[in-house]
Design a protein around this motif. Structure first.
Motif, PDB file in Angstrom:
ATOM      1  N   ILE A  35       0.842  -1.190   0.000  1.00  0.00           N
ATOM      2  CA  ILE A  35       0.000   0.000   0.000  1.00  0.00           C
ATOM      3  C   ILE A  35       0.877   1.239   0.000  1.00  0.00           C
ATOM      4  N   VAL A  36       0.635   2.096  -0.974  1.00  0.00           N
ATOM      5  CA  VAL A  36       1.387   3.351  -1.090  1.00  0.00           C
ATOM      6  C   VAL A  36       0.392   4.506  -1.068  1.00  0.00           C
ATOM      7  N   ILE A  37       0.657   5.482  -0.212  1.00  0.00           N
ATOM      8  CA  ILE A  37      -0.201   6.668  -0.148  1.00  0.00           C
ATOM      9  C   ILE A  37       0.445   7.786  -0.944  1.00  0.00           C
ATOM     10  N   ALA A  38      -0.245   8.212  -2.002  1.00  0.00           N
ATOM     11  CA  ALA A  38       0.263   9.274  -2.883  1.00  0.00           C
ATOM     12  C   ALA A  38      -0.903  10.187  -3.251  1.00  0.00           C
ATOM     13  N   PRO A  39      -1.277  11.111  -2.361  1.00  0.00           N
ATOM     14  CA  PRO A  39      -2.453  11.948  -2.598  1.00  0.00           C
ATOM     15  C   PRO A  39      -2.377  12.728  -3.909  1.00  0.00           C
ATOM     16  N   TYR A  40      -3.500  12.765  -4.602  1.00  0.00           N
ATOM     17  CA  TYR A  40      -3.612  13.579  -5.814  1.00  0.00           C
ATOM     18  C   TYR A  40      -4.943  14.308  -5.736  1.00  0.00           C
ATOM     19  N   ASP A  41      -4.924  15.622  -5.933  1.00  0.00           N
ATOM     20  CA  ASP A  41      -6.153  16.398  -5.779  1.00  0.00           C
ATOM     21  C   ASP A  41      -6.319  17.372  -6.933  1.00  0.00           C
ATOM     22  N   GLU A  42      -7.573  17.650  -7.249  1.00  0.00           N
ATOM     23  CA  GLU A  42      -7.926  18.669  -8.232  1.00  0.00           C
ATOM     24  C   GLU A  42      -9.043  19.518  -7.646  1.00  0.00           C
ATOM     25  N   SER A  43      -9.155  20.739  -8.104  1.00  0.00           N
ATOM     26  CA  SER A  43     -10.190  21.641  -7.596  1.00  0.00           C
ATOM     27  C   SER A  43     -11.562  21.169  -8.052  1.00  0.00           C
ATOM     28  N   GLU A  44     -12.582  21.632  -7.332  1.00  0.00           N
ATOM     29  CA  GLU A  44     -13.957  21.301  -7.729  1.00  0.00           C
ATOM     30  C   GLU A  44     -14.241  21.813  -9.142  1.00  0.00           C
ATOM     31  N   GLU A  45     -13.725  23.003  -9.444  1.00  0.00           N
ATOM     32  CA  GLU A  45     -13.961  23.581 -10.768  1.00  0.00           C
ATOM     33  C   GLU A  45     -13.347  22.708 -11.854  1.00  0.00           C
ATOM     34  N   LEU A  46     -12.138  22.215 -11.617  1.00  0.00           N
ATOM     35  CA  LEU A  46     -11.482  21.354 -12.595  1.00  0.00           C
ATOM     36  C   LEU A  46     -12.220  20.018 -12.723  1.00  0.00           C
ATOM     37  N   ARG A  47     -12.721  19.512 -11.605  1.00  0.00           N
ATOM     38  CA  ARG A  47     -13.458  18.250 -11.640  1.00  0.00           C
ATOM     39  C   ARG A  47     -14.694  18.366 -12.527  1.00  0.00           C
ATOM     40  N   VAL A  48     -15.369  19.503 -12.448  1.00  0.00           N
ATOM     41  CA  VAL A  48     -16.534  19.727 -13.302  1.00  0.00           C
ATOM     42  C   VAL A  48     -16.113  19.785 -14.774  1.00  0.00           C
ATOM     43  N   LEU A  49     -15.014  20.497 -15.060  1.00  0.00           N
ATOM     44  CA  LEU A  49     -14.516  20.606 -16.434  1.00  0.00           C
ATOM     45  C   LEU A  49     -14.183  19.240 -17.019  1.00  0.00           C
ATOM     46  N   ARG A  50     -13.667  18.334 -16.170  1.00  0.00           N
ATOM     47  CA  ARG A  50     -13.272  17.021 -16.654  1.00  0.00           C
ATOM     48  C   ARG A  50     -14.455  16.074 -16.811  1.00  0.00           C
ATOM     49  N   GLY A  51     -15.652  16.551 -16.484  1.00  0.00           N
ATOM     50  CA  GLY A  51     -16.833  15.705 -16.600  1.00  0.00           C
ATOM     51  C   GLY A  51     -17.401  15.611 -17.994  1.00  0.00           C
ATOM     52  N   LYS A  52     -16.925  16.453 -18.899  1.00  0.00           N
ATOM     53  CA  LYS A  52     -17.464  16.401 -20.261  1.00  0.00           C
ATOM     54  C   LYS A  52     -16.416  16.946 -21.232  1.00  0.00           C
ATOM     55  N   PRO A  53     -16.320  16.329 -22.433  1.00  0.00           N
ATOM     56  CA  PRO A  53     -15.366  16.815 -23.441  1.00  0.00           C
ATOM     57  C   PRO A  53     -15.864  18.104 -24.063  1.00  0.00           C
ATOM     58  N   PRO A  54     -14.947  18.853 -24.712  1.00  0.00           N
ATOM     59  CA  PRO A  54     -13.514  18.589 -24.886  1.00  0.00           C
ATOM     60  C   PRO A  54     -12.744  18.946 -23.617  1.00  0.00           C
ATOM     61  N   TYR A  55     -11.529  18.454 -23.501  1.00  0.00           N
ATOM     62  CA  TYR A  55     -10.774  18.600 -22.266  1.00  0.00           C
ATOM     63  C   TYR A  55      -9.602  19.578 -22.388  1.00  0.00           C
ATOM     64  N   ASP A  56      -9.583  20.400 -23.433  1.00  0.00           N
ATOM     65  CA  ASP A  56      -8.455  21.303 -23.658  1.00  0.00           C
ATOM     66  C   ASP A  56      -8.234  22.236 -22.470  1.00  0.00           C
ATOM     67  N   GLU A  57      -9.300  22.875 -21.999  1.00  0.00           N
ATOM     68  CA  GLU A  57      -9.173  23.804 -20.884  1.00  0.00           C
ATOM     69  C   GLU A  57      -8.807  23.063 -19.601  1.00  0.00           C
ATOM     70  N   ALA A  58      -9.363  21.866 -19.425  1.00  0.00           N
ATOM     71  CA  ALA A  58      -9.046  21.076 -18.234  1.00  0.00           C
ATOM     72  C   ALA A  58      -7.562  20.699 -18.207  1.00  0.00           C
ATOM     73  N   ARG A  59      -7.008  20.358 -19.364  1.00  0.00           N
ATOM     74  CA  ARG A  59      -5.578  20.016 -19.430  1.00  0.00           C
ATOM     75  C   ARG A  59      -4.711  21.207 -19.026  1.00  0.00           C
ATOM     76  N   LYS A  60      -5.114  22.395 -19.436  1.00  0.00           N
ATOM     77  CA  LYS A  60      -4.345  23.595 -19.094  1.00  0.00           C
ATOM     78  C   LYS A  60      -4.325  23.824 -17.582  1.00  0.00           C
TER      79      LYS A  60
END
Length: 304
Positions: A35-60
């Motif tokens: 078991i390795v703990i390696a936290p990864y987090d994204e903002s709520e705003e980014l999570r919403v952006l990643r919910g639907k394509p295209p993902y250009d802005e989310a990648r930025k």
């Protein structure tokens, strides 16, 4: 087998020694698990952006993957997480399984998991009870006029004031999944007449807490009958902006609307118009299309 726990660091509230003890107990059950703990987090705003394509802005906007995260992902075979970076097919070539800690997985479907045929599973139902309680709390708050009573107490104003009964009223639930079923059970216990939509109606479809099921594409009938409507459907291309002026207009005048699905399922400007026109008596939202909701967003000041 290497398992990476990558949910946000702020969600880990246990002391380090408790985490270590838990990991040792797990290894005693499954000795070959690392078991390795390696936290990864994204903002709520980014999570919403990643919910639907295209993902250009989310990648930025995506955060840079750290060296520690890269090292953890390299040999990971399973990951427990809320978010993942883009290009996981390259970052984690041995990955076989991703378990989301939430019911929604739309934000994970842009991570490249399908390239290596990684299995993606959700945790549907784990939050059904607290969300169902939130729904009933908001409904009772609205119909029993609890904020008004609190104001009257502060003002030392003794004036007879009455709300309405849940018993005998009709509740419509759009989306009879784990959350919808939990809401139905509690509403039925309070004497409500319960309607619900199901994507597929089958002969053996039964729920003792639901008086009548509607096909998802026959939702208008449910809306017309309901004194309050709870939106608990999953996010998909089919449900984006599902609740718009058309469906708000189909609801009874004076109905109450509660959204515990995703903010993207609601056309928020048209919800505000339905509140301003008093076609809806009120609304309770657990989610918004942009989270956190910006201070200037008109949802903060919309009536009721």
């Amino acid at each position: 087998m290497k398992v990476v726990i990558a949910y946000p660091e702020k969600w880990e509230t246990r002391p380090p020694e408790d985490v270590a003890r838990y990991n040792e107990k797990l290894r005693a059950i499954v000795p070959n698990v690392e078991i390795v703990i390696a936290p990864y987090d994204e903002s709520e705003e980014l999570r919403v952006l990643r919910g639907k394509p295209p993902y250009d802005e989310a990648r930025k906007r995506a955060p840079e993957v750290t060296d520690a995260q890269r090292a953890a992902f390299t040999d990971a075979e399973a990951i427990l997480t809320l978010n993942l970076p883009f290009d996981m097919d390259k970052l984690a070539p041995k990955l076989r399984w991703v378990q989301s800690i939430g019911a929604g997985v739309a934000q994970l479907q842009s991570a490249g998991l399908e390239i290596n045929n990684v299995t993606l599973t959700n945790a549907a139902g784990t939050a059904a009870t607290p969300i169902a309680e939130f729904v009933l709390a908001r409904l009772l708050e609205q119909w029993k006029r609890l904020p008004l009573y609190a104001d009257m107490q502060r003002e030392q104003n003794w004036t007879p004031t009455y709300g309405r009964d849940l018993s005998g009223s009709t509740l419509g639930i759009v989306g009879h999944g784990a959350i919808g079923a939990a809401v139905a059970k509690r509403a039925k216990a309070l004497g409500m007449h319960v309607l619900a939509t199901k994507r597929t109606l089958t002969a053996d479809l039964k729920d003792p807490s639901v008086d009548r099921f509607y096909a998802f594409n026959d939702m208008q009938g449910l809306l017309a009958e309901s004194d309050a409507v709870v939106l608990a459907a999953p996010e998909s291309a089919e449900t984006l902006n599902l609740f718009n002026a058309k469906n708000f207009s189909a609801m009874k005048k004076g109905a109450f609307f509660i959204n515990v699905a995703r903010g993207t399922l609601v056309n928020e400007p048209e919800l505000i118009e339905a509140l301003k026109s008093e076609h809806l008596s009120g609304a309770a939202i657990d989610v918004a299309s942009v989270e956190p909701l910006p201070p200037a967003n008109p949802l903060w000041t919309a009536p009721n």
